[in-house]
Motif scaffolding. Structure first.
Motif, PDB file in Angstrom:
ATOM      1  N   ALA A  27      -3.571   3.360  11.598  1.00 48.76           N
ATOM      2  CA  ALA A  27      -2.587   4.328  11.146  1.00 48.76           C
ATOM      3  C   ALA A  27      -1.773   4.813  12.325  1.00 48.76           C
ATOM      4  CB  ALA A  27      -3.267   5.521  10.477  1.00 48.76           C
ATOM      5  N   PRO A  28      -0.489   5.133  12.122  1.00 49.77           N
ATOM      6  CA  PRO A  28       0.333   5.581  13.218  1.00 49.77           C
ATOM      7  C   PRO A  28      -0.038   6.972  13.663  1.00 49.77           C
ATOM      8  CG  PRO A  28       1.530   5.725  11.165  1.00 49.77           C
ATOM      9  CD  PRO A  28       0.226   5.040  10.865  1.00 49.77           C
ATOM     10  N   LEU A 169      -0.126   3.543  19.859  1.00 47.80           N
ATOM     11  CA  LEU A 169       1.141   3.535  20.588  1.00 47.80           C
ATOM     12  C   LEU A 169       2.190   2.718  19.842  1.00 47.80           C
ATOM     13  CD1 LEU A 169      -0.095   3.158  24.280  1.00 47.80           C
ATOM     14  CD2 LEU A 169       0.985   5.153  23.234  1.00 47.80           C
ATOM     15  N   TYR A 170       1.755   1.629  19.231  1.00 43.82           N
ATOM     16  CA  TYR A 170       2.674   0.843  18.403  1.00 43.82           C
ATOM     17  C   TYR A 170       3.199   1.680  17.241  1.00 43.82           C
ATOM     18  CZ  TYR A 170       4.133  -2.412  14.768  1.00 43.82           C
ATOM     19  OH  TYR A 170       4.842  -3.038  13.770  1.00 43.82           O
ATOM     20  N   GLY A 171       2.321   2.470  16.629  1.00 45.04           N
ATOM     21  CA  GLY A 171       2.739   3.327  15.528  1.00 45.04           C
ATOM     22  C   GLY A 171       3.749   4.370  15.966  1.00 45.04           C
ATOM     23  N   ASP A 185       3.598   3.966   7.673  1.00 47.40           N
ATOM     24  CA  ASP A 185       4.195   2.633   7.568  1.00 47.40           C
ATOM     25  C   ASP A 185       4.091   1.897   8.893  1.00 47.40           C
ATOM     26  OD1 ASP A 185       5.610   0.356   7.068  1.00 47.40           O
ATOM     27  OD2 ASP A 185       7.573   1.343   6.957  1.00 47.40           O
ATOM     28  N   LEU A 186       3.102   1.009   8.997  1.00 46.18           N
ATOM     29  CA  LEU A 186       2.955   0.163  10.189  1.00 46.18           C
ATOM     30  C   LEU A 186       3.495  -1.244   9.957  1.00 46.18           C
ATOM     31  CD1 LEU A 186      -0.555   0.962  11.735  1.00 46.18           C
ATOM     32  CD2 LEU A 186       1.698   1.542  12.605  1.00 46.18           C
ATOM     33  N   GLY A 187       4.012  -1.494   8.774  1.00 47.20           N
ATOM     34  CA  GLY A 187       4.478  -2.843   8.479  1.00 47.20           C
ATOM     35  C   GLY A 187       3.333  -3.836   8.373  1.00 47.20           C
ATOM     36  N   PHE A 188       2.130  -3.346   8.072  1.00 47.17           N
ATOM     37  CA  PHE A 188       0.940  -4.201   8.003  1.00 47.17           C
ATOM     38  C   PHE A 188       0.586  -4.471   6.552  1.00 47.17           C
ATOM     39  CE2 PHE A 188      -3.697  -4.829   7.887  1.00 47.17           C
ATOM     40  CZ  PHE A 188      -3.823  -5.869   8.784  1.00 47.17           C
TER      41      PHE A 188
END
Length: 245
Positions: A27-28, A169-171, A185-188
């Motif tokens: 999760a972000p 960090l990507y989130g 929304d992580l695009g996963f």
């Protein structure tokens, strides 16, 4: 001998992964920039606006004797007007708290499954591979209340923290850069389960299902922990009719 023991701990710790905090990596962060938070609310309105502002209920749907919180306007999945302590004092905070709720809900869903899975299969798998089980004598998983956290290798904890930080960090980067970013929304979606953008109702159903299951899982994992602390018996042994057919 020391190396072999360390390997056994690393291998058996894998069963405990889903009941640890590493799941928050999926999760972000709950602290996206103010700009990203401000951008997300209009997108939420386009998907979740069920009533005109003038038709919004005066009282909370979840606590009927309290007024509906100002910023809970049926814009987000699972909005039933529940904010009795008035945490969401502005739209940006509302989105930030939704981000945190999704993160904790996802963590709880995986942890709940992991807790049960480990109590059912940890000993069998450890015995098969000639390793030391992580469960104690009462079939309880390692936890803050149960103890036994020292059985898990520090190397494994380090890996979990590092992986969590990288995905988190990507989130954060995604929240700051993606136009119309929605909380969580992580695009996963490797299986392609989330409906296309045109299917608004389908997305609403999926978002609502996730938030409901997440809330239920947060209650369940808390109940597991407290129940085992009080009864000193694993949940799968105390309520076998839920977990053993």
């Amino acid at each position: 001998m020391k190396i072999a023991s360390q390997k056994r701990k690393l291998a058996t710790a894998a069963l405990f992964l889903t009941s640890s905090g590493s799941v928050s990596a999926f999760a972000p962060s709950n602290s996206p920039s103010a700009n990203a938070q401000s951008r997300s609310l209009p997108q939420a309105k386009s998907q979740w606006r069920l009533k005109a502002v003038s038709d919004l209920p005066k009282y909370s749907q979840s606590i009927p004797f309290l007024n509906r919180p100002k910023y809970l306007t049926l814009e987000l999945a699972g909005d039933v007007g529940f904010d009795p302590l008035n945490f969401a004092t502005n739209p940006d905070l509302l989105i930030e708290y939704r981000e945190a709720e999704i993160k904790h809900g996802r963590l709880a869903m995986v942890a709940t499954v992991g807790w049960v899975f480990s109590e059912l299969y940890d000993e069998k798998i450890a015995t098969y591979f000639d390793m030391e089980p992580l469960l104690n004598s009462n079939d309880r998983v390692p936890s803050l209340f149960n103890g036994g956290m020292d059985k898990v290798s520090p190397l494994w904890w380090g890996f979990c923290l590092g992986f969590t930080a990288a995905v988190d960090l990507y989130g954060v980067a995604r929240a700051r850069s993606l136009e119309g970013y929605m909380p969580g929304d992580l695009g996963f979606d490797p299986l392609g389960l989330y409906p296309e953008e045109e299917d608004i109702e389908g997305r609403m159903r999926m978002d609502l299902a996730e938030i409901k299951h997440g809330r239920l899982a947060m209650i369940a994992i808390t109940a597991f922990s407290v129940q085992e602390f009080v009864s000193k018996v694993g949940v799968v042994d105390e309520t076998p009719f839920f977990f053993r057919p």
